[in-house]
Design an enzyme around this catalytic site. Structure first.
Site, PDB file in Angstrom:
ATOM      1  N   THR A 133     -39.745 107.152  74.544  1.00 37.26           N
ATOM      2  CA  THR A 133     -38.942 106.599  75.640  1.00 37.26           C
ATOM      3  C   THR A 133     -38.327 107.727  76.482  1.00 37.26           C
ATOM      4  O   THR A 133     -38.196 107.584  77.699  1.00 37.26           O
ATOM      5  CB  THR A 133     -37.816 105.671  75.125  1.00 37.26           C
ATOM      6  OG1 THR A 133     -37.185 106.306  74.030  1.00 37.26           O
ATOM      7  CG2 THR A 133     -38.342 104.333  74.694  1.00 37.26           C
ATOM      8  N   ASN A 182     -33.341 106.777  64.176  1.00 35.37           N
ATOM      9  CA  ASN A 182     -33.557 105.698  65.147  1.00 35.37           C
ATOM     10  C   ASN A 182     -32.220 105.343  65.784  1.00 35.37           C
ATOM     11  O   ASN A 182     -31.182 105.426  65.144  1.00 35.37           O
ATOM     12  CB  ASN A 182     -34.166 104.467  64.467  1.00 35.37           C
ATOM     13  CG  ASN A 182     -34.856 103.556  65.465  1.00 35.37           C
ATOM     14  OD1 ASN A 182     -35.599 104.028  66.329  1.00 35.37           O
ATOM     15  ND2 ASN A 182     -34.612 102.267  65.381  1.00 35.37           N
ATOM     16  N   HIS A 239     -52.410 102.127  66.170  1.00 39.22           N
ATOM     17  CA  HIS A 239     -52.679 101.096  67.174  1.00 39.22           C
ATOM     18  C   HIS A 239     -53.670 101.569  68.234  1.00 39.22           C
ATOM     19  O   HIS A 239     -53.696 101.036  69.347  1.00 39.22           O
ATOM     20  CB  HIS A 239     -51.364 100.646  67.844  1.00 39.22           C
ATOM     21  CG  HIS A 239     -50.410 100.007  66.874  1.00 39.22           C
ATOM     22  ND1 HIS A 239     -49.075  99.828  67.144  1.00 39.22           N
ATOM     23  CD2 HIS A 239     -50.605  99.501  65.630  1.00 39.22           C
ATOM     24  CE1 HIS A 239     -48.486  99.242  66.095  1.00 39.22           C
ATOM     25  NE2 HIS A 239     -49.398  99.039  65.178  1.00 39.22           N
ATOM     26  N   CYS A 288     -68.650  99.443  82.092  1.00 44.45           N
ATOM     27  CA  CYS A 288     -69.245 100.516  81.285  1.00 44.45           C
ATOM     28  C   CYS A 288     -70.375 101.212  82.045  1.00 44.45           C
ATOM     29  O   CYS A 288     -71.210 100.554  82.664  1.00 44.45           O
ATOM     30  CB  CYS A 288     -69.781  99.888  80.003  1.00 44.45           C
ATOM     31  SG  CYS A 288     -70.727 101.000  78.959  1.00 44.45           S
ATOM     32  N   ASP A 301     -49.887 106.607  73.359  1.00 43.73           N
ATOM     33  CA  ASP A 301     -49.781 107.406  74.579  1.00 43.73           C
ATOM     34  C   ASP A 301     -50.398 108.801  74.501  1.00 43.73           C
ATOM     35  O   ASP A 301     -50.496 109.497  75.516  1.00 43.73           O
ATOM     36  CB  ASP A 301     -48.304 107.508  75.004  1.00 43.73           C
ATOM     37  CG  ASP A 301     -47.405 108.006  73.873  1.00 43.73           C
ATOM     38  OD1 ASP A 301     -47.803 108.919  73.133  1.00 43.73           O
ATOM     39  OD2 ASP A 301     -46.283 107.465  73.734  1.00 43.73           O
TER      40      ASP A 301
HETATM   41 ZN    ZN Z   1     -71.361  99.370  77.374  1.00 42.35          ZN
END
Ligand code: ZN
Length: 255
Positions: free
Chosen positions: A31, A221, A122, A155, A107
């Site tokens: 942040t 935190n 993630h 793509c 990020d």
């Molecule tokens: Zn593709």
């Protein structure tokens, strides 16, 4: 010494006296680099957008909605720079004091700061993945095409729709980073959770696994977490300021 400096010293001492330090980071680490948190009241991203846009079903149905929304945040993400928390962790790794980082962030700022062992639970918003042939391409390049009017971006290999290679709602976590994170957590003798509310499953099971295997816990935190009572050291300070204090301590002690 005030409480802040006492804690910075205690943090440094505990890191130095441990042999297998593992760090879990969440949105709170980024942040201060300008990347909004997902859950903070008032500024959290999830309060502002329709969650179906970032669900796999919603994305598959209408990918252009996601890209319309992400255009707003794209310049912020593209220009975001690591802050002292990312640099402090990269420094610890270079000094041989850190076994690895497990991150809930997408990020790429840990890597920008120089960290090498980073398990992205993630996925990553730096990459785009083709929903048809699974080819990986640069997300920045795909976003530039969205800006020039190709929405959704397609793509290069097969013309399929490109999706950010970050985990959307309704998708499973990528298997390999998760297994590596489990292994790291089991072998840790010090587990440090930074900038994570420790409320998202299954990432919040990692500190539990580490504690059960005998690790000590540090929680940094700004807001309370369910693990605060388990923590050897609990730091409710601004993460960037605290990290700068730790870097200074390491430097002043020639570590
Ligand atoms: Zn593709």
């Amino acid at each position: 010494m005030d409480d802040f400096n006492v804690k910075a010293q205690a943090f440094t001492d505990l890191v130095l006296s441990s042999s297998n330090v593992v760090v879990l980071t969440g949105a709170g680490v980024s942040t201060e680099s300008g990347i909004p948190d997902y859950r903070s009241p008032g500024t959290g991203l999830w309060e502002k957008i329709d969650q179906s846009i970032v669900s796999i079903d919603g994305f598959t149905r209408e990918p252009s909605l996601y890209y319309d929304y992400s255009l707003e945040l794209y310049p912020v993400r593209k220009n975001a720079k690591p802050n002292s928390a990312h640099y402090m962790l990269a420094e610890l790794e270079k000094k041989g004091l850190l076994s690895g980082i497990i991150t809930q962030n997408v990020d790429g700022l840990h890597q920008d700061a120089g960290s090498e062992v980073v398990h992205e639970l993630h996925g990553s918003l730096r990459q785009a993945v083709c929903l048809n042939c699974s080819a990986l391409q640069s997300m920045n390049e795909a976003m530039e095409r969205v800006i020039s009017g190709q929405n959704p971006p397609l793509c290069f290999e097969c013309g399929g729709v490109l999706k950010p290679n970050a985990v959307f709602f309704g998708e499973p976590l990528p298997r390999i980073p998760w297994e590596q994170s489990l292994e790291l957590s089991r072998s840790a003798d010090l587990f440090i959770a930074i900038g994570s509310s420790l409320q998202v499953s299954p990432a919040n099971s990692l500190p539990d696994i580490a504690i059960k295997a005998g690790a000590k816990l540090i929680v940094i935190n700004f807001t309370p977490t369910p693990f605060d009572l388990d923590a050897q050291i609990l730091i409710n300070h601004q993460i960037g300021e605290f990290s700068s204090a730790v870097i200074k301590l390491l430097d002043s002690q020639n570590i």
